[in-house]
Design a protein around this motif. Sequence first.
Motif, PDB file in Angstrom:
ATOM      1  N   VAL A  16       0.835  -1.205   0.000  1.00  0.00           N
ATOM      2  CA  VAL A  16       0.000   0.000   0.000  1.00  0.00           C
ATOM      3  C   VAL A  16       0.865   1.248   0.000  1.00  0.00           C
ATOM      4  O   VAL A  16       0.676   2.162  -0.812  1.00  0.00           O
ATOM      5  CB  VAL A  16      -0.960  -0.001   1.213  1.00  0.00           C
ATOM      6  CG1 VAL A  16      -1.575   1.374   1.427  1.00  0.00           C
ATOM      7  CG2 VAL A  16      -2.049  -1.035   1.043  1.00  0.00           C
ATOM      8  N   TYR A  17       1.833   1.318   0.893  1.00  0.00           N
ATOM      9  CA  TYR A  17       2.664   2.515   0.981  1.00  0.00           C
ATOM     10  C   TYR A  17       3.634   2.636  -0.190  1.00  0.00           C
ATOM     11  O   TYR A  17       3.978   3.742  -0.598  1.00  0.00           O
ATOM     12  CB  TYR A  17       3.387   2.567   2.326  1.00  0.00           C
ATOM     13  CG  TYR A  17       2.476   3.095   3.393  1.00  0.00           C
ATOM     14  CD1 TYR A  17       2.330   4.458   3.599  1.00  0.00           C
ATOM     15  CD2 TYR A  17       1.704   2.233   4.166  1.00  0.00           C
ATOM     16  CE1 TYR A  17       1.464   4.955   4.550  1.00  0.00           C
ATOM     17  CE2 TYR A  17       0.842   2.723   5.124  1.00  0.00           C
ATOM     18  CZ  TYR A  17       0.720   4.073   5.307  1.00  0.00           C
ATOM     19  OH  TYR A  17      -0.152   4.573   6.246  1.00  0.00           O
ATOM     20  N   ARG A  19       2.882   1.656  -3.321  1.00  0.00           N
ATOM     21  CA  ARG A  19       2.050   2.157  -4.423  1.00  0.00           C
ATOM     22  C   ARG A  19       1.706   3.629  -4.222  1.00  0.00           C
ATOM     23  O   ARG A  19       1.669   4.403  -5.180  1.00  0.00           O
ATOM     24  CB  ARG A  19       0.765   1.341  -4.531  1.00  0.00           C
ATOM     25  CG  ARG A  19       0.987  -0.022  -5.113  1.00  0.00           C
ATOM     26  CD  ARG A  19      -0.311  -0.763  -5.276  1.00  0.00           C
ATOM     27  NE  ARG A  19      -0.101  -2.055  -5.909  1.00  0.00           N
ATOM     28  CZ  ARG A  19      -1.068  -2.877  -6.231  1.00  0.00           C
ATOM     29  NH1 ARG A  19      -2.327  -2.557  -5.994  1.00  0.00           N
ATOM     30  NH2 ARG A  19      -0.798  -4.028  -6.802  1.00  0.00           N
ATOM     31  N   GLN A  20       1.454   4.021  -2.983  1.00  0.00           N
ATOM     32  CA  GLN A  20       1.141   5.431  -2.721  1.00  0.00           C
ATOM     33  C   GLN A  20       2.351   6.313  -3.003  1.00  0.00           C
ATOM     34  O   GLN A  20       2.220   7.406  -3.561  1.00  0.00           O
ATOM     35  CB  GLN A  20       0.668   5.621  -1.276  1.00  0.00           C
ATOM     36  CG  GLN A  20       0.205   7.018  -0.971  1.00  0.00           C
ATOM     37  CD  GLN A  20      -1.024   7.414  -1.770  1.00  0.00           C
ATOM     38  OE1 GLN A  20      -1.876   6.594  -2.060  1.00  0.00           O
ATOM     39  NE2 GLN A  20      -1.107   8.679  -2.128  1.00  0.00           N
ATOM     40  N   ASN A  23       2.573   6.668  -6.757  1.00  0.00           N
ATOM     41  CA  ASN A  23       1.553   7.601  -7.256  1.00  0.00           C
ATOM     42  C   ASN A  23       1.897   9.050  -6.913  1.00  0.00           C
ATOM     43  O   ASN A  23       1.690   9.953  -7.731  1.00  0.00           O
ATOM     44  CB  ASN A  23       0.175   7.238  -6.690  1.00  0.00           C
ATOM     45  CG  ASN A  23      -0.360   5.945  -7.266  1.00  0.00           C
ATOM     46  OD1 ASN A  23       0.067   5.497  -8.323  1.00  0.00           O
ATOM     47  ND2 ASN A  23      -1.287   5.333  -6.556  1.00  0.00           N
ATOM     48  N   ASN A  24       2.432   9.279  -5.716  1.00  0.00           N
ATOM     49  CA  ASN A  24       2.833  10.639  -5.340  1.00  0.00           C
ATOM     50  C   ASN A  24       3.980  11.142  -6.215  1.00  0.00           C
ATOM     51  O   ASN A  24       3.989  12.301  -6.630  1.00  0.00           O
ATOM     52  CB  ASN A  24       3.238  10.700  -3.872  1.00  0.00           C
ATOM     53  CG  ASN A  24       2.046  10.656  -2.939  1.00  0.00           C
ATOM     54  OD1 ASN A  24       0.899  10.781  -3.358  1.00  0.00           O
ATOM     55  ND2 ASN A  24       2.307  10.460  -1.669  1.00  0.00           N
ATOM     56  N   ARG A  27       2.589  12.158  -9.558  1.00  0.00           N
ATOM     57  CA  ARG A  27       1.901  13.454  -9.496  1.00  0.00           C
ATOM     58  C   ARG A  27       2.897  14.609  -9.433  1.00  0.00           C
ATOM     59  O   ARG A  27       2.697  15.651 -10.050  1.00  0.00           O
ATOM     60  CB  ARG A  27       0.979  13.504  -8.277  1.00  0.00           C
ATOM     61  CG  ARG A  27      -0.283  12.724  -8.455  1.00  0.00           C
ATOM     62  CD  ARG A  27      -1.244  13.001  -7.306  1.00  0.00           C
ATOM     63  NE  ARG A  27      -2.119  11.873  -7.158  1.00  0.00           N
ATOM     64  CZ  ARG A  27      -2.057  10.973  -6.176  1.00  0.00           C
ATOM     65  NH1 ARG A  27      -1.154  11.096  -5.226  1.00  0.00           N
ATOM     66  NH2 ARG A  27      -2.891   9.975  -6.134  1.00  0.00           N
ATOM     67  N   GLU A  84       0.434  13.616   0.639  1.00  0.00           N
ATOM     68  CA  GLU A  84      -0.963  13.198   0.539  1.00  0.00           C
ATOM     69  C   GLU A  84      -1.186  11.920   1.318  1.00  0.00           C
ATOM     70  O   GLU A  84      -0.338  11.034   1.342  1.00  0.00           O
ATOM     71  CB  GLU A  84      -1.348  12.966  -0.924  1.00  0.00           C
ATOM     72  CG  GLU A  84      -1.785  14.205  -1.614  1.00  0.00           C
ATOM     73  CD  GLU A  84      -2.485  13.900  -2.934  1.00  0.00           C
ATOM     74  OE1 GLU A  84      -2.896  12.764  -3.163  1.00  0.00           O
ATOM     75  OE2 GLU A  84      -2.599  14.839  -3.724  1.00  0.00           O
ATOM     76  N   VAL A  86      -2.782   8.218   2.286  1.00  0.00           N
ATOM     77  CA  VAL A  86      -2.910   7.003   1.483  1.00  0.00           C
ATOM     78  C   VAL A  86      -4.323   6.911   0.925  1.00  0.00           C
ATOM     79  O   VAL A  86      -5.311   7.113   1.630  1.00  0.00           O
ATOM     80  CB  VAL A  86      -2.590   5.762   2.339  1.00  0.00           C
ATOM     81  CG1 VAL A  86      -2.823   4.494   1.567  1.00  0.00           C
ATOM     82  CG2 VAL A  86      -1.171   5.824   2.843  1.00  0.00           C
ATOM     83  N   ASP A  87      -4.393   6.621  -0.363  1.00  0.00           N
ATOM     84  CA  ASP A  87      -5.667   6.435  -1.043  1.00  0.00           C
ATOM     85  C   ASP A  87      -6.229   5.069  -0.657  1.00  0.00           C
ATOM     86  O   ASP A  87      -5.526   4.066  -0.681  1.00  0.00           O
ATOM     87  CB  ASP A  87      -5.444   6.525  -2.555  1.00  0.00           C
ATOM     88  CG  ASP A  87      -6.729   6.484  -3.343  1.00  0.00           C
ATOM     89  OD1 ASP A  87      -7.808   6.653  -2.748  1.00  0.00           O
ATOM     90  OD2 ASP A  87      -6.654   6.290  -4.574  1.00  0.00           O
ATOM     91  N   LYS A  88      -7.501   5.026  -0.319  1.00  0.00           N
ATOM     92  CA  LYS A  88      -8.115   3.775   0.136  1.00  0.00           C
ATOM     93  C   LYS A  88      -8.288   2.753  -0.992  1.00  0.00           C
ATOM     94  O   LYS A  88      -8.390   1.568  -0.739  1.00  0.00           O
ATOM     95  CB  LYS A  88      -9.488   4.061   0.764  1.00  0.00           C
ATOM     96  CG  LYS A  88      -9.445   5.019   1.923  1.00  0.00           C
ATOM     97  CD  LYS A  88      -8.694   4.438   3.079  1.00  0.00           C
ATOM     98  CE  LYS A  88      -8.726   5.435   4.233  1.00  0.00           C
ATOM     99  NZ  LYS A  88      -7.719   5.171   5.206  1.00  0.00           N
ATOM    100  N   VAL A  90      -6.082   2.142  -3.413  1.00  0.00           N
ATOM    101  CA  VAL A  90      -4.797   1.824  -4.055  1.00  0.00           C
ATOM    102  C   VAL A  90      -4.590   0.313  -4.192  1.00  0.00           C
ATOM    103  O   VAL A  90      -3.938  -0.138  -5.117  1.00  0.00           O
ATOM    104  CB  VAL A  90      -3.634   2.509  -3.297  1.00  0.00           C
ATOM    105  CG1 VAL A  90      -3.288   1.795  -2.017  1.00  0.00           C
ATOM    106  CG2 VAL A  90      -2.414   2.623  -4.179  1.00  0.00           C
TER     107      VAL A  90
END
Length: 152
Positions: A16-17, A19-20, A23-24, A27, A84, A86-88, A90
């Motif tokens: 999860v972290y 992938r976040q 993604n960050n 961006r 940002e 963590v997106d739920k 992801v």
Amino acid sequence: MILVDDNFSTISYAIVYGRQAYNNIKRLIQLMLTGNVAGILGIFLSTTFGTLLFGTPIVMLNAVQILWFNVVSDTLLSVALGMEPVDKTVMKEKPREKSESFFGNVLGINILVNGAMIGLLAFVAFIIGSFMGEIVRKPCLKPICIQFKIFN
């Protein structure tokens, strides 16, 4: 990945972290490259078409403004984007292919299109303001502007 224990939740937590973070970073790169494409296009347009409109090459952004744009505005926005939460959703994303490009999935196209639109609109606003008399037109005497003046 180095596992400290055999707990599956540790693995999913790391995924999860990871992938976040990915993604960050995507961006942040999109933000910075879009702004830089817009700045380059605006400077190019003002230098080349300034000769046609005003008789002398003009500069839309000077060196201090470009430095301010890159250091201050990009830095503050980058910190905000990098922090940002963590997106739920992801974990609902499919894993990326090994051969997938970083600029794949239209990221490169978004950077170019958005940067071109911002740069073009900034140039149009600069020209409108210049014709209204609100912007002081300063001739560009730098070597790159002289090169444009010679070839135009």
